[in-house]
Design an enzyme around this catalytic site. Structure first.
Site, PDB file in Angstrom:
ATOM      1  N   SER A  14       0.853  -1.194   0.000  1.00 36.35           N
ATOM      2  CA  SER A  14       0.000   0.000   0.000  1.00 36.35           C
ATOM      3  C   SER A  14       0.879   1.231   0.000  1.00 36.35           C
ATOM      4  CB  SER A  14      -0.898   0.020   1.238  1.00 36.35           C
ATOM      5  OG  SER A  14      -1.565   1.268   1.366  1.00 36.35           O
TER       6      SER A  14
ATOM      7  N   TYR B 267      -1.700   0.117  10.110  1.00 27.85           N
ATOM      8  CA  TYR B 267      -1.807  -0.505   8.792  1.00 27.85           C
ATOM      9  C   TYR B 267      -0.591  -0.137   7.947  1.00 27.85           C
ATOM     10  CZ  TYR B 267      -3.597  -1.287   4.038  1.00 27.85           C
ATOM     11  OH  TYR B 267      -3.753  -1.691   2.730  1.00 27.85           O
TER      12      TYR B 267
END
Length: 254
Positions: A146, A159
């Site tokens: 990501s 995250y």
């Protein structure tokens, strides 16, 4: 990839394939001619996906796999091999996110994110990589990281930390496995619309985020297809190794 038939005869394992990007990737790769094993915990959703693929004349085999369990990973990979043959391409996609500020993140949330996104991704890659090496397969591993692993994103600290670990894992495995002809790369998506976040991006808060993006748009899953096909291809994928590719509409530079 210039010729979609290049994936014909290839066995692909896609983790986290019951929804979102994983589901999209599994169906897209099957339509490109690959034999796809779609792995996740929610097998009923995988069975729906397999039926959809069958109606399109494609092959998707559902495989139960909880990436938080190494035993489940090993059993799932063995099931894939029994059904479809040796794995040539791994799309290491399974992941979860917790949206919270650092001070409000609980121990359980932290452990859950790292168990799936880091520990799970590593051991899926390890098990598949070992099988590729034993069989002399010049495989492809595509980790779905990501842009949050490259730059901070609002309330995605934990995250982002987990995806930063996936980025570093990609680089390490690329070097270790290069001598075996295995290429290991990572795709770092920005904001991508899925069934899981559709309601949020339709909300006032989501619309504010969209308005602040460089192109004022949220990417769609198919926007990642070209990058994934490039990295999975027998030709281009052979010389691209250790690459961390941002597919984020310029978010990380804004």
């Amino acid at each position: 990839m210039s010729d979609a038939r290049e994936l014909a005869g290839k066995t692909v394992l896609v983790t986290g394939a019951s929804s979102g990007l994983g589901r999209h990737f599994a169906l897209m790769l099957a339509r490109k001619g690959a034999r796809v094993a779609a792995a996740a915990r929610r097998t009923s959703l995988l069975e729906d996906l397999a039926r959809e693929a069958d109606a399109l004349g494609c092959t998707i085999v559902p495989v139960a796999m909880d990436v938080a369990s190494v035993d489940a990973i090993k059993a799932g990979v063995a099931e894939v091999e029994a059904a479809l043959g040796p794995i040539h391409i791994l799309v290491n996609n399974a992941g979860i996110a917790v949206q919270a500020k650092a001070l409000s993140t609980t121990e359980a949330e932290f452990d859950r994110v790292f168990s799936t996104n880091v520990r799970g991704a590593f051991f899926v890659a390890q098990v598949c990589g070992q099988r590729m090496i034993e069989r002399g397969i010049a495989g492809r591993v595509v980790n779905i990281a990501s842009v949050a692993g490259l730059v901070p994103m609002p309330q995605l600290g934990v995250y982002g930390m987990s995806k930063a670990a996936v980025v570093q894992m990609t680089r390490a495995l690329a070097i270790e496995w290069a001598r075996h002809g295995i290429s290991v790369n990572a795709i770092c998506p920005g904001y991508v619309a899925t069934d899981l976040n559709a309601a949020f991006f339709g909300s006032e808060a989501g619309q504010k985020i969209t308005a602040a993006l460089p192109k004022r748009r949220i990417a769609q899953p198919h926007d990642l297809d070209g990058t994934l096909l490039l990295l999975a291809s027998p030709e281009a994928g052979a010389v691209i190794n250790g690459a961390i590719i941002s597919v984020d509409d310029g978010y990380m530079h804004s």
